[in-house]
Design an enzyme around this catalytic site. Structure first.
Site, PDB file in Angstrom:
ATOM      1  N   ASN A   1       0.819  -1.201   0.000  1.00 54.88           N
ATOM      2  CA  ASN A   1       0.000   0.000   0.000  1.00 54.88           C
ATOM      3  C   ASN A   1       0.860   1.262   0.000  1.00 54.88           C
ATOM      4  O   ASN A   1       1.952   1.243  -0.533  1.00 54.88           O
ATOM      5  CB  ASN A   1      -0.925  -0.053   1.214  1.00 54.88           C
ATOM      6  CG  ASN A   1      -1.650  -1.390   1.292  1.00 54.88           C
ATOM      7  OD1 ASN A   1      -2.472  -1.701   0.440  1.00 54.88           O
ATOM      8  ND2 ASN A   1      -1.317  -2.210   2.278  1.00 54.88           N
ATOM      9  N   THR A   2       0.373   2.348   0.576  1.00 57.44           N
ATOM     10  CA  THR A   2       1.066   3.634   0.787  1.00 57.44           C
ATOM     11  C   THR A   2       0.495   4.750  -0.071  1.00 57.44           C
ATOM     12  O   THR A   2       0.340   4.612  -1.286  1.00 57.44           O
ATOM     13  CB  THR A   2       2.579   3.551   0.524  1.00 57.44           C
ATOM     14  OG1 THR A   2       3.172   2.706   1.516  1.00 57.44           O
ATOM     15  CG2 THR A   2       3.241   4.912   0.601  1.00 57.44           C
TER      16      THR A   2
END
Length: 328
Positions: free
Chosen positions: A249-250
């Site tokens: 993710n991020t």
């Protein structure tokens, strides 16, 4: 905003898939679906991609340099540099391997300075990455050559948006990866008297994207229902089960203002805006996100009429616009 499903197929993570050394890679332009215009003289933005990934990078270049405050949160931050002054920020896919794109930007800037290495000639570049391997079956990553290309193609006053640059294969809404949707990178710009604010973000979040009416507009799509659910409803159903955590993710964000702020004020305004983004991404700053904010100022105008808290409040609305721009 279109709300048609844009489902992301999960990677099989098969061994032996091609990486950079296995392919004759050539950097390609990454224009996205269009661009957001902004009026911040001296700020240049470039994007590039490898279609074989697909993956890409986004470079924000400020030749005169800008003071920077970094707010890195979540349990999986991938960052290089993290300087308090930068001439460029490089955002990229490819997780830890994509950090090499920032090294390419640094090398290109050294060349532009005619290889001058005096202390006051050094060009500072910070980088941050998203994990985008979960939406593709290759090991191709943004490398130094792609970073150099993005910088060479940078233009002043335009920020490409959509599935481009670092957001080329970004995705959102991953309570379960079978319900994830492609997202992208977005930007928004606002002026308040003499004060100007640009916010750009690459949305690759565990969380789903929420609009101002509280609707889930991207991510966590249930094909069987033909609709999106708020992640809290799914997490409530999963209590007591052995559901696996979705990795990869991020959300990466850059905020640039022309307002003169002290170092403390710049950091706090950056934190305020970064915190506000939980309204548009739910959940945000999770254990498997590496959310990072670069707050920058070109130090050109005084802040009149409002305090830094007021500037942060206004910039927070710009940030929400940028999130929504990323997923159109």
């Amino acid at each position: 905003m279109t709300t048609e499903p844009r489902l992301a197929k999960p990677s099989a993570f098969a061994p032996g898939v091609p990486r950079n050394a296995d392919l004759p890679l050539t950097p390609q332009p990454s224009p996205g679906r269009g661009s957001v215009a902004f009026d911040l003289p001296g700020v240049h933005v470039g994007t590039a991609e490898y279609g074989e990934g697909p993956t890409g990078c986004t470079v924000i270049h400020l030749p005169a340099g800008a003071r920077t405050a970094v707010d890195a949160r979540g349990g999986a931050v991938g960052m290089s540099g993290g300087y308090d002054y930068n001439h460029a920020i490089c955002l990229a896919g490819g997780s830890v391997y994509g950090l090499s794109a920032a090294a390419g930007v640094s090398d290109e800037l050294l060349s532009r300075r005619k290889n001058q290495t005096k202390w006051d000639e050094l060009q500072l570049v910070s980088g941050a990455v998203i994990y985008d391997f979960s939406t593709r079956d290759t090991a191709v990553y943004p490398d130094g050559e792609l970073g150099r290309a993005a910088l060479r193609w940078a233009k002043e006053g335009e920020f490409p948006v959509g599935r481009c640059g670092a957001g080329r294969t970004a995705s959102a809404g991953k309570v379960d990866f079978g319900r994830a949707e492609f997202a992208g990178q977005g930007a928004a710009f606002g002026t308040f008297g003499e004060a100007k604010v640009l916010v750009a973000t690459v949305v690759n979040s565990v969380g789903a994207v929420i609009d101002r009416d509280g609707r889930v507009v991207r991510g966590n799509y249930h094909a069987g229902l033909g609709a999106r659910r708020h992640p809290s409803a799914d997490y409530a159903d999963l209590v007591g089960t052995e559901a696996a955590s979705v990795m990869g993710n991020t959300t990466l964000t850059v905020m640039i203002t022309n307002v003169k702020l002290t170092d403390v004020e710049l950091l706090q305004v950056g934190r305020q805006v970064h915190s506000s983004m939980h309204r548009g991404i739910q959940p945000f700053h999770t254990l498997t996100d590496g959310d990072t904010m670069f707050a920058m100022t070109t130090d050109e105008v005084e802040l009149n009429g409002i305090k830094p808290t007021g500037l942060g409040t206004l910039a927070s609305e710009i940030a929400w616009d940028a999130i929504l721009s990323a997923v159109e």
